[in-house]
Scaffold this active site. Structure first.
Site, mmCIF file in Angstrom:
data_model
loop_
_atom_site.group_PDB
_atom_site.id
_atom_site.type_symbol
_atom_site.label_atom_id
_atom_site.label_comp_id
_atom_site.label_asym_id
_atom_site.label_seq_id
_atom_site.Cartn_x
_atom_site.Cartn_y
_atom_site.Cartn_z
ATOM 1 C CE LYS B 150 -3.667 0.694 2.571
ATOM 2 N NZ LYS B 150 -4.591 0.693 3.736
ATOM 3 C CB SER B 161 9.886 3.576 5.393
ATOM 4 O OG SER B 161 10.048 2.750 4.290
ATOM 5 C CG LEU B 162 5.772 7.462 9.360
ATOM 6 C CD1 LEU B 162 6.797 8.571 9.545
ATOM 7 C CD2 LEU B 162 4.418 8.061 8.989
ATOM 8 C CE1 TYR B 291 -0.898 13.711 9.586
ATOM 9 C CE2 TYR B 291 -2.852 15.075 9.346
ATOM 10 C CZ TYR B 291 -2.227 13.841 9.233
ATOM 11 O OH TYR B 291 -2.928 12.750 8.792
ATOM 12 N NE ARG B 293 -0.672 14.912 17.414
ATOM 13 C CZ ARG B 293 -0.818 13.721 16.872
ATOM 14 N NH1 ARG B 293 -0.235 12.668 17.395
ATOM 15 N NH2 ARG B 293 -1.552 13.550 15.787
ATOM 16 C CG HIS B 448 -2.788 15.691 5.805
ATOM 17 N ND1 HIS B 448 -3.635 14.625 5.617
ATOM 18 C CD2 HIS B 448 -1.546 15.153 5.931
ATOM 19 C CE1 HIS B 448 -2.940 13.498 5.645
ATOM 20 N NE2 HIS B 448 -1.667 13.788 5.826
ATOM 21 C CG HIS B 450 -9.839 20.817 5.609
ATOM 22 N ND1 HIS B 450 -10.848 20.563 6.495
ATOM 23 C CD2 HIS B 450 -9.144 19.651 5.486
ATOM 24 C CE1 HIS B 450 -10.770 19.309 6.913
ATOM 25 N NE2 HIS B 450 -9.739 18.742 6.323
ATOM 26 N NE ARG B 473 -7.052 8.737 10.060
ATOM 27 C CZ ARG B 473 -5.731 8.816 10.149
ATOM 28 N NH1 ARG B 473 -5.124 10.001 10.073
ATOM 29 N NH2 ARG B 473 -5.000 7.740 10.300
ATOM 30 C CG HIS B 499 -14.104 24.770 6.345
ATOM 31 N ND1 HIS B 499 -14.196 23.920 5.262
ATOM 32 C CD2 HIS B 499 -13.176 24.226 7.173
ATOM 33 C CE1 HIS B 499 -13.355 22.914 5.426
ATOM 34 N NE2 HIS B 499 -12.728 23.065 6.578
ATOM 35 C CD GLU B 698 -37.151 24.520 36.839
ATOM 36 O OE1 GLU B 698 -38.086 25.083 37.415
ATOM 37 O OE2 GLU B 698 -37.249 23.411 36.274
#
Lengths: 767, 767
Positions: B150, B161-162, B291, B293, B448, B450, B473, B499, B698
């Protein structure tokens, strides 16, 4: 020192120290006029204090943190009102309007000021009360009925007498506090021009208000009776305790909510009759905890007044401690956050943190058994009453007497004699929290009742998992029809389809007819809280739908196979003819997966045209269900899976509240539903709460259902058996009796060539 | 004592005490084999400790609560894994599957075990690491590529590999900890059969992974570089710092997210190039904080390793302290609960409580300035790294050095040179909390990003008021497409209509074309955080829609007239031709009232067929709007009112996300929207947060908007002026420049015969 003593002192000073001391005298006067402090004694029979407790409070209150904080809080509020100045306007507005809110704030402030005067001895509080009462004494004789004609019992200061009775309940306490401080002339003025005629107005002049078996009349009796106790007016006291002649009430007359003025079979009135007839023997109040919370205040405060002033009545022992039972019922009719189950007309979020429950907890602690578990609730409430009861609670907490209140499973019977069904509350604690199911099989609950026989709701750690919608009303939010009941309360919230219970042929219980509903109730079948592995409630109803007999069994089962207790729901329906059965569940959160093969709709239509269906958008549907239909969703980062026995012809529907709701009066909450065409049917399902997700670590644990399969393994006229197979192969077996609920009967059946023998109305086993 | 010393001791014992002491000896051995404790010294250049700090930690750690708790927590986790036994399976699964999660847990456990060995001296941790590494050293030479095809860069232990680079980053730390404890032969075995070939695999054998300007490559460089530092392998270190030859990368090749392998204009590679090119001068990372982070960990941990092992590089001073700036950018890109603004592909709830931020805060505190405000974040994180940086933080907290971190308004520029727009963060604190608006005018943010130029979101006390939807996601929730990006992320979440920003002709920015979007960015127009009564950001975009120039100005204004700061939103659009403009707002809660005369729909249709509109149900609409359209809603018992300038031809739409969403992948959240047909248009609105409601008492307070009227009082090519009239008659005036954003320019206009003169790009006054 009272202000009269101060005046005499000043005269003496003047004679002795004429001239040169005038300057000093002025300073003293100035100082005194700001803060005239004294130690208040007790020279009459108070409804709030006795001599001993008052002296103790005055001496010790600063050392009892919870009490002192409540004092400080009350001081802040009262000081602000004193600074604002007294306003006693001519009545004009409805609830929410200026004159209504002003008079309400006045009586709340007078009551607090009275307590503060008694405890601190600061006379400015007494002066404030007396000045305000003088204005009321001037205003009252000029008043005819309130201009609004909306109520069946119009008031004087307020649009309905109910609020006037509130005024009397609070004001009688304020009057009690300054009673000794007033001179005879002052008292006579207030009693003759204000209190006695007002009490007559609330009683003899309005029997349709005073003489009912209804919480409105409890307020009336409490107001009249408490004022009678302070005034030593025996006539008022007797009136409050025993009511007026019963024939003052006309048959067939109704109040604004459609409730009958004369209760069916009513032959007594007054406070004692209300204590006997408004609660079930377990302390359950027919309208449900939201209204019970409102109704409880006049009960406990009048009872406390009687206990102080007429201890011979032993009011807290009346009907086997019914008032304490009512308070325990209330704190048990709450989820683990203390929020009341929103059954019937109930606004969500109301809880045992309300001021009514502060009073109830303090008074019942002090006068009815000093149960240390009540102290832990009082600790959470963070405030106490500013009287002997509140001091007693605060002092006990300071002394470390509080014990945790851990709610357990219990059943509360409904009906004055306990014969009209009830509520089954099932609770299980586990290492991570609690699971709590509520099965409702009560009577209708009068005008505020919902048509939801055998409905069930589910809570985890105080959060709703399967919700009872509650009321369509935004109390005191003016934008929403002035805070009154919204149209959608009738068209949706009260309807059967708005609840997690069976709807037959898309009709509402009793055809939605209140008169018919009032005649019937569901029945407990059995309730067992005595085992640690299973807590179970089973109830029946044969009246909600003609020719349809329903039995619902809800149970929590705990087994080490599962992370948390499972909820089993067995809804067993048998009818004379074939019907369309709908069993909805109102959940929260987002669907993660389902094996139901549902197809979502390209456009949304309401699910129906009436009986509440017109308010639900149909989002999706499947008519090709496997033998077990499953759905998993996530709510607040917890996973929930529902597994139901399904089959050919069954339909699964997804919906969302909000159709035909032009003013967005309803919440847009989701639901799912099973639909089956049948004569007899069993809806069997299991709900698992499992695992959790962290959006910070992005780890999920136990995200999948551990129920491999559920199936009905046996059915006969007498029994129904359910099997729940864990993915590891173990099996949970539940057999429920359909006919015999005797605890001593021994039964025997054979399932898969295995003989099961047990005693009692159900059998449960893990193998 | 190391295990070799223990063995020598035993030999001595044997010689001296042959025979009768054998029994005792056996006892000693048994005891030693359970807990062989020693004091670990430092005989190589560690990437985690220096001699002095290690000795201090070993001596003091039990006295530093936060550090000791982190130690205890790590011990619990590692002990559990040791008890479980070592598993090093042959790679097979994708993320979420057994072999993937097992190898991930292995490297996380090895790293912790390494720290624990260094600090406690308990050799079982070293033994555990070495035993595991021996298994890896056996397995690795047998591995070809991971069976999954993939990824654009398949790994060995993992599908990409990441993840292998992740393994190397963590494992290098574990190796560092046991380096001195191993003998030469053991080290040679590991380095020759595992570390060096693995590092070659991650670099020279996969240049398309190693040599990018991309966070994937940062992991690769960090892994290779850190292992190089421990192994003293200068070739690996140079490779990591400066990359491979650039011509190893092919032009036009893309990764799985559609990102280019060779960055536009890229002529360098390696860690230093990444530090120079991946962050803006303010430390902003193009993909956004979610990302950032993820990306920050290899940056700070490799930098810390370099600072320990190669202090001459002064890595933390590189590019004017860019790594510290990146960490400060991150903690500022969070609401007041510490949750990152979910701009671009971002799962909500990610926060500075994540393990990456624990590392970043500790390392930046220790190596880059000891800012005491970082300590208050570390206090909230309640854990620290088990190395010199974490000890430094924990010790400083114990010493009372922490100061509150109070986020303030700030602008973060985007683009490597800071020229590609940015994010304007506006914050105002008031007595009851904070109001926080975010205006986004960045570049696209690569794969990534928008399509939401000039979008704005609003927060109060850390809660979303006007939301950015974030990503579609469910990371690591297997039911939702294995936790990967959902189809609706592309069809809804990335689209402009998802948005709070302008949509022209129901199209998405740049026609939704990523290649075009990557070429452009919005531009700051002005940003001013220097006044206490107004905080303001203004930005422009001319590329998102052809022939359409947009300017949005968002400001918070505080005035004693209003309970909390108001939010003013001025969206100014000018076009060559006439267009249909949609300006949506995604709110939460329930509508209380609106004067918009909206009619709800009897059936629901999607709002459109594409560009995200196909996912929104149209719930209601009005085309008869007053001059001010108002809506009030309640969210979490707080009231919000929106007031907008509207007029003939404008439409007001109500909607809800969820159409064409067959798997319920989207949240069912509500929105409202203004629609206008025009060439040029100004959308001016004010959002007030006001009052509150208590479901317990109330009571509602300040339930109504205090904005009596808003209007555009002046328009010219150069200026636009807005007036906001308070119900009491006072007026707030805002004038915004359309052309000249010079801070020194003096302007003059006349409104209602009154001359206004000011300097700078805006004027604000209350009169």
């Amino acid at each position: 020192m009272s202000d009269r003593i101060v005046k005499i002192d000043l005269v003496v000073h003047r004679i002795v120290l004429i001239g040169c001391l005038n300057l000093l005298l002025l300073c003293v006067m100035a100082s005194c006029s700001q803060e005239q402090k004294t130690t208040v004694g007790l020279n009459h029979q108070s409804i709030l204090f006795d001599k001993q407790s008052l002296a103790l409070i005055q001496k010790e209150y600063k050392n009892i943190p919870l009490f002192n904080e409540s004092i400080q809080e009350a001081m802040r509020q009262v000081e602000q009102e004193i600074a604002n100045g007294i306003e006693v306007p001519v009545p004009q507005d409805l609830a929410g309007g200026y004159t209504h809110e002003r008079h309400k704030l006045n009586y709340l402030t007078m009551q607090k000021a009275g307590n503060l005067f008694m405890i601190t001895g600061n006379e400015k509080y007494a002066v404030y009360i007396h000045d305000m009462l003088l204005q009321y004494a001037k205003l009252f004789p000029t008043l005819s009925l309130h201009p609004s004609e909306k109520s069946y019992t119009r008031g004087k200061l307020f649009w309905q007498s109910l609020n006037d009775a509130n005024w009397m309940v609070y004001t009688s306490q304020a009057y009690d506090c300054i009673y000794d401080w007033l001179n005879e002339e002052q008292k006579e003025n207030l009693e003759k021009n204000l209190f006695r005629p007002y009490a007559d107005f609330l009683s003899v002049e309005n029997p349709q208000f005073f003489n009912r078996i209804h919480n409105h009349s409890t307020w009336a009796c409490a107001g009249v009776g408490m004022m009678g106790l302070v005034m030593k007016d025996e006539e008022l006291i007797q009136r409050a305790l025993y009511g007026l002649e019963i024939d003052t009430l006309a048959v067939g007359v109704k109040d604004n909510d459609g409730g009958s003025i004369l209760a069916p079979g009513q032959n007594r009135a007054g406070f004692l009759a209300q204590m006997d007839m408004l609660f079930s023997p377990d302390g359950f109040y027919a309208e449900g905890p939201y209204y019970q919370r409102y109704a409880i205040y006049p009960f406990v405060v009048f009872a406390a007044s009687l206990e102080n002033a007429r201890p011979d009545l032993k009011i807290f022992e009346h009907r086997e401690n019914i008032l304490a039972k009512a308070v325990y019922a209330l704190v048990n009719l709450a989820d683990s956050d203390g929020e009341f189950y929103p059954i019937n007309d109930a606004q969500k979020g109301m809880s045992y943190y309300s001021r009514e429950l502060v009073s109830a907890v303090d008074i019942v602690y002090h006068f009815a058994g000093q149960n240390p578990e009540l102290l832990s609730i009082a600790e959470k409430q963070e405030k106490v009453l500013l009287d002997a009861t509140g001091f007693s609670v605060a002092q006990a907490i300071t002394q470390g007497k509080a014990k945790p209140f851990i709610p357990k499973s219990l059943e509360l019977r409904d009906g004055a004699d306990g014969s009209e069904g009830g509520v089954g509350i099932l609770r299980m604690n586990h290492s991570g929290g609690d699971i709590n199911a509520v099965l409702k099989y009560t009577a209708q609950g009068m005008g505020h009742g919902h048509y939801d026989k055998l409905s069930y709701s589910l809570y985890e750690n105080g959060d709703e998992v399967l919700q009872d919608y509650g009321v369509a009303r935004f109390v005191n939010i003016e934008q929403k029809d002035g805070g009154g009941y919204l149209k959608e309360n009738k068209t949706f919230s009260k309807q059967t389809i708005a609840h997690n219970t069976l709807v037959v042929d898309q009709n509402t219980n009793y055809g939605g007819k209140i008169d018919k509903a009032n005649l019937h109730h569901s029945d407990r079948f059995f309730f067992d809280k005595n085992r640690s592995d299973i807590q179970i409630a089973s109830a029946k109803d044969v009246n909600a739908y003609e020719g349809v007999a329903m039995q619902r069994t809800i149970c929590l089962v705990a087994d080490s196979l599962f992370e948390k207790p499972l909820v089993i729901d067995l809804f067993d329906v048998r009818a004379v003819e074939s019907h369309s059965y709908d069993l909805p569940y109102y959940y929260f959160g987002q669907i993660l997966s389902s094996n139901s093969n549902y197809k979502t709709n390209a456009t949304l239509q309401p699910m129906g045209e009436k009986n509440g269906y017109q308010h639900i958008w149909e989002e999706g549907r499947s008519d090709q269900l496997p033998s077990n239909t499953k759905m998993t969703w996530m709510q607040d980062y917890k996973f929930y899976s529902w597994t139901a026995v399904t089959g050919d012809g069954d339909e699964f529907l997804l919906g969302r509240i909000g159709a035909n709701d032009p003013h967005h009066n309803l919440r847009s909450d989701p639901m799912f539903m099973l639909r089956r065409q049948a004569k007899n049917a069993v809806f069997a399902s299991v709900l698992e709460s499992h695992g959790q997700y962290s959006p910070v670590s992005e780890f999920s644990t136990n995200a999948f259902s551990m129920v491999d399969n559920i199936s009905i393994t046996f059915q006969s006229e007498e029994f129904i058996a359910l099997s729940i197979r864990h993915t590891g192969g173990s099996e949970l077996r539940l057999v429920v009796c359909r006919l015999d609920n005797g605890t001593d009967t021994t039964h025997e059946i054979e399932i898969d060539a295995e003989k099961l023998v047990w005693t009692g109305p159900y059998y449960y086993q893990v193998k």
